[in-house]
Design an enzyme around this catalytic site. Structure first.
Site, short mmCIF file in Angstrom:
data_model
loop_
_atom_site.label_atom_id
_atom_site.label_comp_id
_atom_site.label_asym_id
_atom_site.label_seq_id
_atom_site.Cartn_x
_atom_site.Cartn_y
_atom_site.Cartn_z
N ASN A 115 9.81 49.74 13.91
CA ASN A 115 8.35 49.86 13.88
C ASN A 115 7.77 48.58 14.48
OD1 ASN A 115 5.67 50.12 13.31
ND2 ASN A 115 5.89 50.11 11.06
N LYS A 148 4.77 47.91 15.05
CA LYS A 148 3.43 47.59 14.52
C LYS A 148 2.50 47.22 15.67
CE LYS A 148 5.48 46.56 10.10
NZ LYS A 148 5.45 45.79 8.84
N HIS A 180 2.32 54.79 6.35
CA HIS A 180 2.82 53.41 6.18
C HIS A 180 1.88 52.68 5.21
CE1 HIS A 180 4.00 49.30 6.96
NE2 HIS A 180 5.10 49.78 7.49
N GLU A 231 0.71 49.79 5.24
CA GLU A 231 -0.36 49.04 5.90
C GLU A 231 -1.53 49.95 6.21
OE1 GLU A 231 2.08 47.30 8.95
OE2 GLU A 231 3.03 46.01 7.46
N GLU A 274 9.83 52.01 1.42
CA GLU A 274 9.47 50.63 1.75
C GLU A 274 8.68 50.01 0.60
OE1 GLU A 274 9.41 50.15 6.34
OE2 GLU A 274 7.42 50.74 5.72
N GLY A 287 7.76 42.19 5.21
CA GLY A 287 7.37 40.93 5.85
C GLY A 287 7.46 39.71 4.95
N SER A 309 11.82 43.82 5.10
CA SER A 309 12.66 42.66 5.39
C SER A 309 14.12 43.04 5.68
CB SER A 309 12.58 41.62 4.26
OG SER A 309 11.24 41.17 4.12
P1 13P Z 1 9.54 44.07 8.01
O1 13P Z 1 10.91 44.52 8.44
O2 13P Z 1 8.90 43.12 8.99
O3 13P Z 1 9.53 43.59 6.60
O4 13P Z 1 8.60 45.38 8.06
C1 13P Z 1 9.02 46.54 7.41
C2 13P Z 1 8.10 47.65 7.77
O5 13P Z 1 6.97 47.68 7.35
C3 13P Z 1 8.62 48.69 8.67
O6 13P Z 1 7.76 49.78 8.72
#
Ligand code: 13P
Length: 259
Positions: A10, A12, A99, A101, A171, A177, A217
């Protein structure tokens, strides 16, 4: 039936159209030996879908393409939105929905996630449905109930055949992150609950087929700990997917666990 592992990156809100095209080319050189054992998926931002899709088509890459979001209508007066039809046109195989976010910052709800899941299935695109608890929910000991309810709401009204094809990404929000992760056993416990929920709603064949990814992560140093877990079929990777070398490392490790 063994489930084929999936490693999905992803991106982002990173990578321009040009940067995305270069990344997918660099990635392909490194992951080509593993295509047959692992589904490798990249999820660029909307503005890079076309360039990445073109590289995949012209160079005949086996890397699969995913969008990060979609609207549920096929067209209309929805400024700033993109429809499933438009993603089909760009040869997207998958699309992330729900997601954390988007749930936290852009008003995504269980109801809109469910509408998107239905619209994607109707268009022939496989949803990658994200679920996961906040630290507060975890501290309250409410993780399994919370995630079970997110899965139930996201897949409400889906037919059993399609439910088995869907990908679910677990997740935990507090792991995204942050460099923190659950233990592999702890992540597997929640993934087992997700699989059992799919089984209770859609039957055992769907539960056996559905692929469940761990996200938060995930990186080259820890993917080898998550992959042996029986209910974890791969990873949804954020930061570590932005460099071809680290993402390819994860694909190679996943391939070594493939049946
Ligand atoms: P990270 O791997 O940067 O923690 O992000 C995970 C994520 O949100 C994947 O969709």
């Amino acid at each position: 039936m063994a489930r084929k592992p999936m490693i999905a990156g992803n991106w982002k809100m990173y990578k321009t159209a040009g940067e995305g095209a270069i990344l997918v080319q660099n990635l392909d050189e490194r992951v080509e030996p593993y295509w047959s054992r692992v589904d490798v998926v990249v999820c660029p931002p909307f503005t890079a879908l076309k360039s990445v899709s073109t590289v995949i088509e012209l160079d005949r890459l086996e890397i699969k393409l995913a969008a990060q979001n979609v609207h549920w209508e096929s067209e209309g007066a929805f400024t700033g939105e993109v429809s499933p039809r438009m993603l089909v046109d760009l040869r997207c195989d998958y699309c992330i929905v729900g997601h954390s976010e988007r749930r936290e910052m852009f008003g995504e709800t269980d109801e809109t996630v469910n509408k998107k899941v239905h619209a994607l299935i109707a268009a022939g695109i496989t949803p990658i449905v994200c679920v996961g608890e906040s630290l507060e929910t975890r501290d309250a000991g409410d993780t399994e109930r919370f995630v079970r309810e997110q899965v139930r709401a996201a897949l409400d009204g889906v037919d059993p055949e399609s439910a088995g094809d869907i990908v679910i990404a677990y997740e935990p929000i507090w792991a995204i992150g942050t460099g923190h992760t659950p233990t592999p056993e702890g992540a597997n416990d929640v993934c087992r609950t997700i699989r059992a929920t799919v089984g209770a709603l859609f039957g055992q064949p769907a539960a056996i087929r559905v692929r469940i990814l761990y996200g938060g992560s995930a990186k080259p140093e820890n993917i080898g700990l998550f992959m042996p877990e029986p209910d974890i079929d791969g990873a949804l990777v954020g930061g570590a997917s932005l460099e071809a070398a680290s993402f390819a490392d994860m694909v190679r490790t996943a391939a070594s666990f493939a049946g």
